[in-house]
Each structure stands twice: as structure tokens, then as C-alpha cells.
Design an enzyme around this catalytic site. Structure first.
Site, PDB file in Angstrom:
ATOM      1  N   ASP A  25       0.827  -1.208   0.000  1.00  7.93           N
ATOM      2  CA  ASP A  25       0.000   0.000   0.000  1.00  7.93           C
ATOM      3  C   ASP A  25       0.866   1.265   0.000  1.00  7.93           C
ATOM      4  O   ASP A  25       2.064   1.211   0.266  1.00  7.93           O
ATOM      5  CB  ASP A  25      -0.889  -0.031   1.251  1.00  7.93           C
ATOM      6  CG  ASP A  25      -1.990   1.023   1.225  1.00  7.93           C
ATOM      7  OD1 ASP A  25      -2.319   1.536   0.131  1.00  7.93           O
ATOM      8  OD2 ASP A  25      -2.529   1.337   2.307  1.00  7.93           O
ATOM      9  N   GLU A  59       2.440   5.036  -4.173  1.00  7.78           N
ATOM     10  CA  GLU A  59       2.424   5.969  -5.332  1.00  7.78           C
ATOM     11  C   GLU A  59       3.734   6.759  -5.421  1.00  7.78           C
ATOM     12  O   GLU A  59       4.127   7.075  -6.528  1.00  7.78           O
ATOM     13  CB  GLU A  59       1.221   6.918  -5.217  1.00  7.78           C
ATOM     14  CG  GLU A  59      -0.115   6.210  -5.353  1.00  7.78           C
ATOM     15  CD  GLU A  59      -0.477   5.323  -4.147  1.00  7.78           C
ATOM     16  OE1 GLU A  59       0.029   5.617  -3.047  1.00  7.78           O
ATOM     17  OE2 GLU A  59      -1.208   4.342  -4.324  1.00  7.78           O
ATOM     18  N   ASP A  77      -9.192   3.257  -2.661  1.00  6.00           N
ATOM     19  CA  ASP A  77     -10.191   3.716  -1.687  1.00  6.00           C
ATOM     20  C   ASP A  77     -11.471   4.248  -2.335  1.00  6.00           C
ATOM     21  O   ASP A  77     -11.707   5.455  -2.372  1.00  6.00           O
ATOM     22  CB  ASP A  77      -9.571   4.783  -0.795  1.00  6.00           C
ATOM     23  CG  ASP A  77      -8.369   4.248  -0.040  1.00  6.00           C
ATOM     24  OD1 ASP A  77      -8.208   3.011   0.003  1.00  6.00           O
ATOM     25  OD2 ASP A  77      -7.601   5.059   0.500  1.00  6.00           O
TER      26      ASP A  77
END
Ligand code: MIG
Length: 726
Positions: free
Chosen positions: A316, A319, A429
Site C-alpha cells: 500500500d 504511489e 479507496d
């Protein structure tokens, strides 16, 4: 500039000396003169810009994980991996950067831009007949494809290689929540699945399992004796999937941090010091995954949890997400304090607000971070979209060095083309909004185009509050997606099936069990889509070339035999459906209630179809078959030696059922079970043959629907003598 020629229908154009994102691409091409779409280099901005014409009827499919419909025409999209938890229709980028699309025109073509920085695609937005590609740099490769829609996808996918294949238990239902905070909670979740007779194969551990959010640690208080705990759950045949975040907590004495600093493994700032950002644990450094030594080091760290029995992970915040950087925070605070005592008007007040709001994931932070790309100093901003990809590659290589022949479960959030061979993705999300169920439906084909076959959304929605109706409808769709995971955020209504009223719980049980019943077909189609470089989920125009199929935005083909037209609106008890050919509608309820009254023959054209809340609408294509088995509560206990084959067979049908051990990589070298079903209807009688190398296969029951909508049940004994082993 170099010109290359490739496999049939693909051309490569190189602009400048790009940083290779994936050598497999290079290997596929031989140098020779070829095809070129003239672009213009804007000398002022150093952007490379292409302006292409779209015809009135053209449809544009692709761009992987992005917002809006299947046909991308009419909006602007950016490839710039972004952690943004509000997937509203005005957003231009999500977590992935997938620069591949296909223009479905009289002469279809496709393009892949191999570039790791920002690319903007104006797909008929400024001007509805102009497609503008704006590459923020001149150092990249472009691949141009010709052929039919299907051929173009095949060519692109064969270029990027085979996709990641999860262990077969990864096709089971998976339960997640941010966070199950301790052993007891996880255990009680596992027990509730059994108590309520609900299937489940995995439970996720979100950030709170760690010791103060430190990667590769496990909280001693809340998850003491983790190894025993993992194995206790394995005795129940439930796997635990822990999360790993990109940022490494700055804390002296924490070995991952200490080793990273000592060996210079972290990304740097302008002054060559480890770049400091803040995420969950507070201040962190980012491992420099673009460096192969760092990947090897970080990949090995996963072994710690694997030594304790862990067989899957989710990566997670890669980015990478940045809450704030030291400099960014300093600037914002000084800006805010400068405003003190001032009389702010609408503009100055908004400046203040924006200064705070834009502190996260800021461009200036990305521009002040540097990589050591195996010896080359590179500014992060220019290669931003590669970060998550390389983190996940580190993990995948770590798994490989641990147990080369074993499959592991791996999903990740940020992604880039080429990463699909290492991992699946979840779509980040989303919210408990009906719109996001629709977005999930519409995104599946473009994810597949980019190679991400093992993918799915947070079923029920991550943010916001899910109603029982929303979760039911969502599951009625996501039981078809390879990754089937229910996940929700802290502070939202709990979303485990028993958190809803009994009627909902009972419906959900039937829906999830139907997923397990369909696993033989789903797994077979998944594997074939991978081997053959095909789409698992496709827009209708992948198979049908009538002009109406091109316009359908909310129906999908699923593998070779099925069409889906899910219900995705609140209170809706039906919907309009377009049938490009005659099909049989199956309103599936509980598997054990399978009976002839659930089937209805529908002619080609438009229909309004009623769909009650307990019905899963599935459309059977003519001449195709679906293979099922009796559902169980774990993938491992599915009995695939006794099968049910269902199909709408006007005259003949055939199907190749693929299967394998589901655990090893033997499939890569052809270890597989294949069963070929052939059905012919001659003089109103069905003739069936089955060829198989599956020695365990015992019985097959056929449910066949003929051209007049009549249903025929044929048990194994009518074909048993035809059975041959190949
Ligand atoms: O947004 O680890 O997308 O699935 O539960 C906060 C906490 C960071 C983002 C992931 C989400 C996960 C959450 N993470």
C-alpha cells in the site's frame, strides 16, 4: 530517434534515450524502418504532443485504472499515480498509470506510451473530434498497434508478457477491514464465517498489526506468538494477508531503518540526505526501489513474515503517498502564520485553505526527491509512475527467492504497465456509493487491457456507509471478479455479512456460495485469458461488431460463455439490457435451487429484465458452456471431480475446461488438466463427448437448454462410454 519493427501489427518509435521500464519490451523488437505518427515537440515546455483525429463513431477503450465510463471519449485523464480517496468524476488520475488505449474505428489502432512521468490524454474533451496526447518529456517510446480490437489487445499483452497468477485460494472470498486490531478480533471474524455458514479463504491484516506502523514488525501486545496464530488459522484453512507500506519509519534501533541508512538504500533529497516524508508512522524514508540492490534487500524482508507462515501480502501507499514533507510543512506553517491578523477576503482565504489542502502528495515534494537508478541520478518526478511497480517487483522477487515454485497472493495499489506480471491490484479507496459499483463494472475491461487480470474493487465500498442492498448488489457483480474482497475503512459501518439484517445475510450467503460454485469456470477462463492474451472482462464490442454493442456501457462479457448486466442502482428491481444475439437469461439464486424455472430465452434486441434482490442475472451465450461444482466454504474443499455443465445449446457447443494444481507454477511449463466438452443436438437429441486427462473426474451432470427454451438434464451415463483420456 530510432525506428523498430516488431511482431506483426506492432511498431515501435523511440524518442530520445528513454529509461527502460521493462526490458521484455526491448527484446520483442528488431530494428528496421517502420511506422510513425508525427508529433510536435513543444520547445517551450519540452512536452511531446500528438494531436490525432477521431471520427464521429469512434470509441476509445483503455487507460486502465481511470475514472468514468468504458468509452473514454469526452474527458481528460492523467497518468500520474495518485493517492486520492475521493474517486469523483472530476478526478483525472487514480493510483495506476496505464498508457495504453485502443481506438475502435473503421481501422482500429492502439498506442502504448512507454514513459514513466506524467502523460495527459485529452480524449475528445477540448474538441470532441481530437485526441491529444501530451507527454511531459521527450524521452520515451511509443508502440503503435493495428488489427481488430481483439488482435490489438493480444499484441499488446503478448508484448508485456504473462500476467500474475495467484494461488487458486485467491479465488475465494476474502474479508478485510481497516483494521482488525488483535488476534481475538481476527479469530472471532474467522469463527463467525463458520458459524454463519459463509465461505471465506483469507482475512487481511491492515496497518494495526504492526508495531507502530513499522514494516515487517508484528505487534507483540496484540499479535503475540504470531507464528502459532498464523498456523492456527491455517488449520481452519484461512490465510492471513498482512499489509506492507512503502514508507520505512525513522526510528533508531529499528533494523530496516538502520540498514537502509547505512547502505544508502533510501531516496535522497537535493543535498544527498535521505528524503524525509511523513505517512502513517510519522516521519519515514522511502526505499529507493528503482535500485536493484534495494529491491533485493527489501524483497528479502518479506521472508520474515513468510517464515511465520504468511503466503500473501498487499502493498500500500506506494504511489508513493506523502502526507507532508518537512519542507512542505514548514512552507505551509509560515504561509499560515503570515496571514495571522489579516482581514482575509474570498481569494486570500482560499489561498490559505488551498495551502493546507495541497500539502499532501505535492508536486514540489516529488520534484525534490531523487533516485539512484542503478547508478544514474534521476529526479523522482520524472519516473514517478514506476515507484509502486518497483516496490511490488521487489516483493515478487523476494517471494521467488523464498520459494521459486510456489504461487503467492500479491495485490498492490500503485501500478504501471509491465507490473501485471508481478502482482494483481485492488482499485483503492472507493466509497460505498452505487456510482462506485458502476465504476467497478466499467473499469474491469480496461484493467484487463493493461494486463491486470487478478483485480477487483473493495466490495461494498471502502469509505462511507454500505447498506445491505448495496453490498448485496455489489457482491452479485464482484463474485465474478478474480479478486473478491470486502474491505472497509475505519469509522465506517462494519461490512462483514453478519453486520446486516438476517434477510441480507441469507442473500449474501447464497451469492458468495454461487461464486464458489462458479470457480471451475472462472479459474479456467482466467487462465485461458492469460495464456491467450485475451480479456476476461470485455465490452460487448470485443465479440460483436454491430454498432449498438459499441454503445453499451454497463454490460460485460465474462470469458467465452457469459454476458453480465448487473443491477447497480438503489431500489432498482430490474434494468434494460441489450442482447447482441439470442441468449438465455439465468436468474441465479441459491446453487441448490438451480432449476428450469430460472431460465428464460430472450431474443436479440432490447429487453427490460426484472431482477429481484436475491437474483443474480447471468446471460448464457448460445453454443457455449459453463462449468460449475457444488459450493463449499473453502476453495480447497471444492469437489472438482463431480461437475455440473450448463449451457444454451441450440445445435452444438464446445468448451475447454482448464485446471491445474492451483498452488505451484507448474502451469508455466504446461502442467494442466484439460477437459474438452462437446455437445451436439441432432434430431432433437443431445450427443455429448468428453475428453479429459483428469483422472479424478467422476461424474458430470449436464443442464442444457435448447432452442425452444426447453431444459434437458443429462447425467454422466449417457456419455461415459465416449470418455477418452488424452
Ligand atoms: O488510506 O492502511 O487503500 O485499503 O485500509 C489509508 C489503511 C491507507 C489505504 C488503502 C486502504 C487501507 C488504508 N490505506
Amino acid at each position: 530517434m530510432k525506428f523498430f519493427q516488431s511482431v506483426e501489427g506492432v511498431q515501435k518509435i523511440s524518442f530520445g534515450e528513454m529509461i527502460p521500464t521493462d526490458t521484455i519490451l526491448e527484446e520483442m523488437f528488431k530494428e528496421t524502418e517502420s511506422f510513425y505518427i508525427p508529433g510536435i515537440i513543444d520547445k517551450r515546455t519540452s512536452h511531446h504532443i500528438w494531436k490525432l483525429n477521431l471520427n464521429e463513431g469512434d470509441v476509445v477503450y483503455g487507460l486502465g485504472q481511470s475514472i468514468r465510463g468504458m468509452n473514454k471519449r469526452g474527458f481528460v485523464y492523467e497518468s500520474f499515480c495518485t493517492d486520492d480517496p475521493n474517486h469523483t468524476p472530476d478526478k483525472k488520475s487514480l493510483y495506476g498509470a496505464h498508457n495504453f488505449f485502443v481506438v475502435l474505428s473503421d481501422n482500429p489502432w492502439g498506442i502504448y506510451i512507454d514513459f514513466a512521468g506524467k502523460v495527459t490524454f485529452d480524449v475528445g474533451f477540448e474538441h470532441q473530434d481530437i485526441l491529444l496526447i501530451d507527454v511531459e518529456g521527450v524521452d520515451f517510446d511509443a508502440y503503435i498497434f493495428n488489427g481488430t480490437y481483439k488482435e490489438i489487445i493480444g499484441r499488446f499483452r503478448s508484448l508485456i508478457g504473462q500476467s500474475y497468477v495467484p494461488p487458486k485460494w485467491g479465488f475465494g472470498y476474502q474479508q478485510s477491514r481497516w483494521s482488525y486490531v488483535d488476534k481475538n478480533e481476527v479469530l472471532s471474524i474467522a469463527e463467525k464465517f463458520d458459524e454463519h455458514d459463509l465461505p471465506c479463504d483469507a482475512i487481511y491484516l491492515d496497518i494495526d498489526y504492526m508495531e507502530r506502523f513499522k514494516d515487517f514488525t508484528v505487534s507483540d501486545d496484540r499479535f503475540s506468538d504470531f507464528k502459532t496464530f498464523v498456523s492456527d488459522l491455517k488449520l481452519k484453512d484461512i490465510k492471513l494477508i498482512p499489509i506492507i507500506d512503502a514508507g520505512v519509519k525513522i526510528e533508531s534501533g529499528y533494523d530496516v531503518y538502520e540498514e537502509g541508512v547505512k547502505n544508502s538504500y533510501f531516496c535522497k533529497d537535493e543535498n544527498g540526505k535521505p528524503f524525509v516524508a511523513a505517512v502513517w508512522p510519522g516521519k519515514v524514508h522511502f526505499p529507493d526501489f528503482l535500485n536493484s540492490r534495494v529491491r533485493e534487500w527489501f524483497g528479502q524482508k518479506y521472508h520474515r513474515l513468510m517464515d511465520m507462515g504468511i503466503e500473501g501480502f498487499w502493498n500500500d501507499m506506494n504511489e508513493p503517498a506523502i502526507f507532508y514533507s518537512e519542507q512542505g510543512l514548514k512552507d505551509a506553517i509560515s504561509f499560515v502564520s503570515d496571514q495571522e491578523g489579516k482581514n482575509l477576503d474570498i481569494y486570500t482565504f482560499f489561498d490559505l485553505k488551498n495551502k493546507i489542502m495541497n500539502i499532501s502528495n505535492s508536486e514540489s515534494d516529488y520534484k525534490s526527491m531523487y533516485h539512484n537508478y542503478d547508478g544514474m541520478k534521476v529526479n523522482h518526478y520524472d519516473v514517478h509512475n514506476l515507484y509502486g511497480y518497483f516496490m511490488t517487483r521487489a516483493a515478487a522477487e523476494g517471494f521467488k527467492s523464498y520459494a521459486p515454485e510456489k504461487r503467492h497472493l500479491m495485490i498492490t495499489r500503485a501500478s504501471h504497465i509491465g507490473m501485471a506480471k508481478h502482482s494483481g491490484i485492488w482499485t483503492g479507496d472507493n466509497h460505498s456509493w452505487w456510482e462506485h459499483l458502476k465504476l467497478n463494472i466499467q473499469m474491469m475491461p480496461s484493467l484487463g487491457m493493461a494486463g491486470f487480470l487478478y483485480s477487483g474493487a473493495d466490495t461494498g465500498g471502502f469509505g462511507g456507509e454500505a447498506s445491505g442492498e448495496l453490498l448485496t448488489r455489489w457482491l452479485q457483480f464482484s463474485i465474478f471478479t478474480p479478486l473478491l474482497r470486502n474491505h472497509s475503512a475505519m469509522g465506517t459501518r462494519k461490512q462483514e455479512p453478519w453486520m446486516f439484517e438476517t434477510e441480507t445475510l441469507d442473500r449474501i450467503r447464497d451469492v458468495i456460495k454461487m461464486r464458489y460454485a462458479l470457480v471451475p469456470y472462472l479459474y479456467s477462463e482466467f487462465m485461458k485469458a492469460n495464456f491467450n492474451h485475451e480479456l476476461l472482462f470485455a465490452p460487448l464490442s470485443y465479440e460483436y461488431d454491430d454498432s449498438r454493442s459499441k454503445r453499451v456501457e454497463d454490460q460485460l462479457l465474462l470469458g467465452d460463455s457469459l454476458m453480465l448486466a448487473p443491477v447497480y442502482e438503489q431500489n432498482s428491481r430490474g434494468r434494460s439490457v441489450y442482447l447482441p444475439e439470442k441468449m438465455v437469461l439465468w436468474k441465479a439464486t441459491a446453487y441448490e435451487h438451480l432449476n428450469e424455472n430460472q431460465f428464460e430465452l430472450l431474443e436479440r434486441g432490447y429487453h427490460f429484465v426484472d431482477v429481484a434482490l436475491n437474483e443474480i442475472p447471468i446471460y448464457l451465450k448460445p453454443g457455449k458452456l459453463v462449468v460449475m461444482t457444488k459450493p463449499e466454504n473453502r476453495i480447497s474443499t471444492l469437489d472438482e471431480s463431480n461437475l455440473v455443465v450448463l449451457g444454451f445449446v441450440p445445435d452444438h457447443a464446445s468448451y475447454i475446461l482448464y485446471n491445474d494444481d492451483g498452488l505451484t507454477k507448474g502451469y508455466e511449463s504446461g502442467d494442466s488438466l484439460q477437459t474438452i466438452f462437446k455437445v451436439d443436438r441432432i434430431n432433437n437429441k443431445y450427443h455429448i463427448s468428453v475428453d479429459t486427462n483428469d483422472l479424478a473426474l467422476k461424474t458430470i451432470t449436464f443442464y442444457l437448454i435448447d432452442d425452444s427454451g426447453n431444459w434437458h438434464v443429462i447425467k454422466q451415463n449417457t456419455f461415459i462410454n465416449d470418455r477418452r483420456y488424452v
